[in-house]
Motif scaffolding. Structure first.
Motif, mmCIF file in Angstrom:
data_model
loop_
_atom_site.group_PDB
_atom_site.id
_atom_site.type_symbol
_atom_site.label_atom_id
_atom_site.label_comp_id
_atom_site.label_asym_id
_atom_site.label_seq_id
_atom_site.Cartn_x
_atom_site.Cartn_y
_atom_site.Cartn_z
ATOM 1 N N PHE A 18 0.646 -1.298 -0.206
ATOM 2 C CA PHE A 18 -0.037 -0.080 -0.111
ATOM 3 C C PHE A 18 0.779 1.092 -0.083
ATOM 4 N N ARG A 19 1.792 1.166 0.673
ATOM 5 C CA ARG A 19 2.663 2.438 0.917
ATOM 6 C C ARG A 19 3.345 2.676 -0.485
ATOM 7 N N ALA A 20 3.861 1.667 -1.112
ATOM 8 C CA ALA A 20 4.651 1.880 -2.340
ATOM 9 C C ALA A 20 3.453 2.723 -3.372
ATOM 10 N N VAL A 21 2.359 2.301 -3.389
ATOM 11 C CA VAL A 21 1.596 3.284 -4.257
ATOM 12 C C VAL A 21 1.340 4.323 -3.671
ATOM 13 N N ARG A 22 1.058 4.666 -2.492
ATOM 14 C CA ARG A 22 1.012 6.171 -1.721
ATOM 15 C C ARG A 22 1.999 7.101 -2.164
ATOM 16 N N TYR A 23 3.400 6.387 -2.126
ATOM 17 C CA TYR A 23 4.239 7.171 -2.377
ATOM 18 C C TYR A 23 4.496 7.771 -3.883
ATOM 19 N N GLU A 24 4.188 6.377 -4.603
ATOM 20 C CA GLU A 24 4.137 6.661 -5.958
ATOM 21 C C GLU A 24 3.467 7.761 -6.644
ATOM 22 N N GLN A 25 2.179 7.830 -6.177
ATOM 23 C CA GLN A 25 1.091 8.712 -6.368
ATOM 24 C C GLN A 25 1.404 10.278 -5.743
ATOM 25 N N ARG A 26 1.691 10.181 -4.440
ATOM 26 C CA ARG A 26 1.832 11.367 -3.777
ATOM 27 C C ARG A 26 3.071 12.199 -4.120
ATOM 28 N N LEU A 27 3.933 11.389 -4.802
ATOM 29 C CA LEU A 27 5.270 12.292 -5.002
ATOM 30 C C LEU A 27 5.453 12.404 -6.640
ATOM 31 N N GLY A 28 4.645 11.800 -7.353
ATOM 32 C CA GLY A 28 4.651 11.532 -8.779
ATOM 33 C C GLY A 28 5.989 10.796 -9.320
ATOM 34 N N PHE A 29 5.973 9.879 -8.304
ATOM 35 C CA PHE A 29 7.186 8.699 -8.735
ATOM 36 C C PHE A 29 6.610 7.809 -9.718
ATOM 37 N N ALA A 30 7.462 6.773 -10.054
ATOM 38 C CA ALA A 30 7.277 5.536 -10.422
ATOM 39 C C ALA A 30 7.768 4.378 -9.636
ATOM 40 N N ILE A 31 7.232 3.283 -9.691
ATOM 41 C CA ILE A 31 7.422 2.041 -8.770
ATOM 42 C C ILE A 31 8.616 1.612 -9.565
ATOM 43 N N GLU A 32 9.758 1.463 -8.916
ATOM 44 C CA GLU A 32 10.779 0.848 -9.930
ATOM 45 C C GLU A 32 10.572 -0.637 -10.306
ATOM 46 N N SER A 33 10.884 -1.049 -11.686
ATOM 47 C CA SER A 33 10.415 -2.170 -12.146
ATOM 48 C C SER A 33 10.645 -3.510 -11.456
ATOM 49 N N GLY A 34 11.777 -3.656 -10.866
ATOM 50 C CA GLY A 34 11.938 -4.753 -10.179
ATOM 51 C C GLY A 34 11.240 -5.041 -9.082
ATOM 52 N N THR A 35 11.021 -3.634 -8.209
ATOM 53 C CA THR A 35 9.931 -3.542 -7.080
ATOM 54 C C THR A 35 8.606 -3.837 -7.471
ATOM 55 N N LEU A 36 8.342 -3.298 -8.656
ATOM 56 C CA LEU A 36 6.784 -3.552 -9.218
ATOM 57 C C LEU A 36 6.616 -5.202 -9.396
ATOM 58 N N ASN A 37 7.675 -5.642 -9.902
ATOM 59 C CA ASN A 37 7.275 -7.183 -10.206
ATOM 60 C C ASN A 37 7.430 -7.737 -8.867
ATOM 61 N N LEU A 38 7.900 -7.328 -7.556
ATOM 62 C CA LEU A 38 8.134 -8.032 -6.386
ATOM 63 C C LEU A 38 6.720 -7.833 -5.889
ATOM 64 N N LEU A 39 6.173 -6.524 -6.123
ATOM 65 C CA LEU A 39 4.773 -6.223 -5.385
ATOM 66 C C LEU A 39 3.833 -7.190 -6.101
ATOM 67 N N ARG A 40 3.756 -7.474 -7.316
ATOM 68 C CA ARG A 40 2.697 -8.191 -8.118
ATOM 69 C C ARG A 40 2.894 -9.564 -7.711
ATOM 70 N N ASP A 41 4.010 -9.984 -7.565
ATOM 71 C CA ASP A 41 4.208 -11.443 -6.833
ATOM 72 C C ASP A 41 3.770 -11.508 -5.624
ATOM 73 N N ALA A 42 3.924 -10.532 -4.792
ATOM 74 C CA ALA A 42 3.406 -10.609 -3.444
ATOM 75 C C ALA A 42 1.871 -10.453 -3.269
ATOM 76 N N VAL A 43 1.430 -9.542 -4.109
ATOM 77 C CA VAL A 43 -0.302 -9.597 -4.275
ATOM 78 C C VAL A 43 -0.882 -10.971 -4.808
ATOM 79 N N SER A 44 0.019 -11.420 -5.779
ATOM 80 C CA SER A 44 -0.811 -12.707 -6.532
ATOM 81 C C SER A 44 -0.388 -13.843 -5.547
ATOM 82 N N GLY A 45 0.534 -13.865 -4.743
ATOM 83 C CA GLY A 45 0.744 -14.814 -3.935
ATOM 84 C C GLY A 45 0.074 -15.059 -2.518
#
Length: 455
Positions: free
Chosen positions: A202-229
């Protein structure tokens, strides 16, 4: 620039960012740390936002040493109004009428400020520590360490793993947080980050949107794996609710909702939390028109507005919502069920009687749920919106000038007739039949006469 100019620049930045009372408190921290022989650092969101030129007054002080011993020294160097209070559920020890946590090496200092007065200053102290996780989603086991670099390693993202050493205003950046700040990236510190603590999703998405950042690609893959897992499903209701509450209070909450839905995070919380363009328009309208204090509850009411009773109950249980919030959600649903009655209501008094039982938040959420946005077709029930708006803006505030004491002066004894007469007076007032005090008095006299004639 040379190192000395960098230090001066950071020192100047801190002075510019902090109101005078915070600067006074920070000076006390630096002087007390020198006296106690410990090193102190500002860590976390303040440092990140300082470097991004964003406002933040959350001062977290990491102490390479005993934070619980340092905090009273800081308090003593300020004034007698300073209070040191512990986090909840910690063992307490009273020292000079001040409460200090000794369980987890943390203390919270609250100071009312001296110049200008009445500006509350909050400082959180923590002894540098490391965390280990016995299993995924478990709360961490904490042990103290002697160095700031190890402490920073336990943080969620590199951009939050930068420390500012207060002895000389130099940055400690062992994990590349500065580079990620410059690149606008949110990156975890190690591959098991989301497994250790899935709330970081949740925090990764909050910071991404609040700061106008992007979730780094490797981190995004880890996030997707955590959600699907299924790691979000393993979080306790209180932890999920706590993260969603933070989202509800964000300035860009609608954008965060959209991203949570895209990444399957909403569905992982509960499949009933469906997101679509209609909800996006509704929440964006709330974000534009409502005060920050009103938005969180309205967002929640809109997110659950179209759920069935069973779905609403399940979501409420998944988030362990309090009784007041559950009641508000139920009232919004009851109002939704009575919208056909509201469409048929012809008189102003009928509108009042239908809507008066509902709290304003339920009424307001319904107006956002019914309003057409953009090219959306008008809902068949949307005509009820005008009547809700009429009630909120006008009818709810209409009250007769005369009341029960006037009936007593007319010689009517208290009883069932009182209530019936006063309800008729209110109806007549709402329907415009008694626009003046004199007209109210004439109506009451007539009604009292009718009652008296039947006695």
């Amino acid at each position: 620039p040379n190192p000395q100019s960098k230090i001066q620049n950071l020192k100047s930045k801190v002075a510019t960012r902090l109101p005078a009372p915070y600067q006074q408190a920070l000076t006390a921290v630096i002087e007390s740390a020198q006296h106690c022989g410990v090193s102190v650092y500002l860590v976390g969101g303040f440092v990140r936002d300082l470097l991004l030129d964003r406002p933040n007054l959350d001062l977290d002080v990491a102490v390479e040493g005993d934070a619980v011993a340092l905090a009273p020294a800081v308090a003593a160097s300020l004034d007698n109004e300073t209070a040191i209070t512990p986090p909840a559920n910690s063992k307490l020890k009273t020292q000079n009428s001040k409460l200090v946590s000794t369980s987890f090496g943390t203390a919270k200092l609250t100071w009312p400020g001296a110049d200008p007065p009445a500006t509350l200053v909050y400082l959180d102290f923590a002894t540098t520590r490391q965390e280990s996780y016995a299993q995924p989603t478990a709360l961490p086991t904490v042990s103290f360490v002697a160095d700031i670099a190890t402490d920073l390693r336990r943080r969620d993202f590199t951009i939050n793993a930068i420390a500012l050493r207060l002895a000389d205003y130099t940055l400690v950046d062992p994990y590349g947080g500065l580079a990620d700040l410059s690149a606008g990236l949110t990156r975890v510190l190690h591959p098991a980050s989301f497994v250790d603590d899935p709330t970081r999703i949740f925090r990764a998405v909050r910071y991404e949107q609040r700061l106008g950042f992007a979730i780094e690609s490797g981190t995004l893959n880890l996030l997707r794996d955590a959600v699907s897992g299924g790691l979000i499903e393993r979080l306790s209701p209180d932890r999920v609710r706590h993260e969603l509450e933070k989202v509800l209070h964000e300035e860009r909450a609608p954008a965060i909702f959209t991203r949570l839905a895209e990444l399957g995070i909403f569905a992982a919380v509960d499949p009933a939390l469906r997101w679509d363009g209609q909800l996006r328009h509704q929440t964006e309208a709330v974000a534009v028109a409502e005060s920050p204090a009103n938005r969180p509850l309205l967002y929640l009411l809109l997110l659950t507005y179209r759920l069935s009773d069973d779905e609403r109950q399940r979501v409420s249980d998944r988030l362990n919502l309090d009784v007041g919030t559950r009641t508000m959600m139920q009232q919004a649903h009851q109002l939704r069920a009575h919208l056909p009655d509201l469409l048929r209501a012809a008189r102003r008094s009928d509108i009042y009687n239908l809507l008066h039982p509902y709290p304003d938040a339920a009424l307001l959420a319904t107006t956002y749920a019914l309003a057409p946005y953009g090219g959306a077709s008008v809902n068949a029930l949307a005509a009820a919106l005008d009547k809700i708006t009429l009630y909120r803006r006008e009818l709810a505030g209409i009250k007769p000038e005369l009341a029960g004491d006037y009936l007593a002066r007319l010689g009517l004894s208290p009883g069932k007739a009182y209530k019936a007469i006063l309800e008729e007076l209110r109806r007549a007032k709402l329907d415009g039949e008694v626009p003046t005090r004199e007209a109210e008095a004439a109506l009451l006299q007539r009604l009292v006469n009718e009652v008296s004639s039947r006695l």
